[in-house]
Design a protein around this motif. Structure first.
Motif: not given
Length: 156
Positions: A109-118
Motif C-alpha cells: 500500500n502506497v500513498l499518492d500525495e498530491g495525486m501526481i501518479t494518478a
C-alpha cells in the motif's frame, strides 16, 4: 506568442507520451511512492510477478467493496506470484491507515500525495485497476473487480 505555442505543443506531446505509457501493451512507467511506514516502494521492484495496480481511496465505497475481492485474490494467488500495489488517493493519512487495517489489506500500500501518479496515469475515477504481466507490461486496464481473477489466471 510563438514561444507560448511551442511550449503548449511540447507540453501536449509530453502528456501524450505519459498517457501512452499507461496504456495496454506498453511497459508500465515507474512508480515510487511511500508506504504507511514511510518506506518507498518501487513498482519496478515487482518485475517477475503479476501485479494488480489498484487506485483507490478510503472514502470511496466502491473501492472498499473491491478491497474484499482483492483480499480473496491475494490470499489465493500470492504464493503463485501475484502482488497487489494499491495506490491511495487519500488526503487524510489516518483514514488511509484505518482503511488498510479494517479491510485487511496485507499487500503493498502506497500513498499518492498530491495525486501526481494518478494524474500522470490519467485516472479519472476510482476504483481503477491495471494488471501487469511478469515483464511489467500493462495487459489490462479498468478491470471490474469481478473479472480480475479471469485475467490473473491466464497470466499465472
Amino acid at each position: 506568442m510563438n514561444s507560448k505555442i511551442i511550449l503548449l505543443f511540447l507540453l501536449s506531446l509530453f502528456s501524450l507520451h505519459i498517457h501512452a505509457q499507461s496504456a495496454i501493451g506498453f511497459q508500465a512507467p515507474e512508480i515510487n511512492l511511500k508506504s504507511p511506514d514511510g518506506t518507498e516502494i518501487s513498482l519496478l521492484s515487482l518485475k517477475g510477478k503479476v501485479v494488480i495496480i489498484d487506485f483507490w481511496a478510503s472514502w470511496c465505497m466502491p473501492c472498499r467493496t473491491a478491497n474484499k475481492t482483492l483480499t480473496k485474490l491475494h490470499e489465493k494467488y500470492k504464493s503463485k506470484g501475484l502482488e497487489i500495489y494499491s495506490i491511495s488517493l487519500d488526503k487524510n493519512k489516518n483514514a488511509w491507515n484505518r482503511a488498510i487495517k479494517n479491510d485487511k489489506m496485507v499487500w503493498l500500500n502506497v500513498l499518492d500525495e498530491g495525486m501526481i501518479t494518478a494524474t500522470n496515469w490519467r485516472i479519472g475515477y476510482i476504483p481503477f485497476t491495471f494488471i501487469l504481466n511478469q515483464r511489467g507490461k500493462i495487459v489490462a486496464a479498468d478491470v471490474a473487480a469481478t473479472d480480475i481473477e479471469k485475467v490473473i489466471q491466464k497470466l499465472l
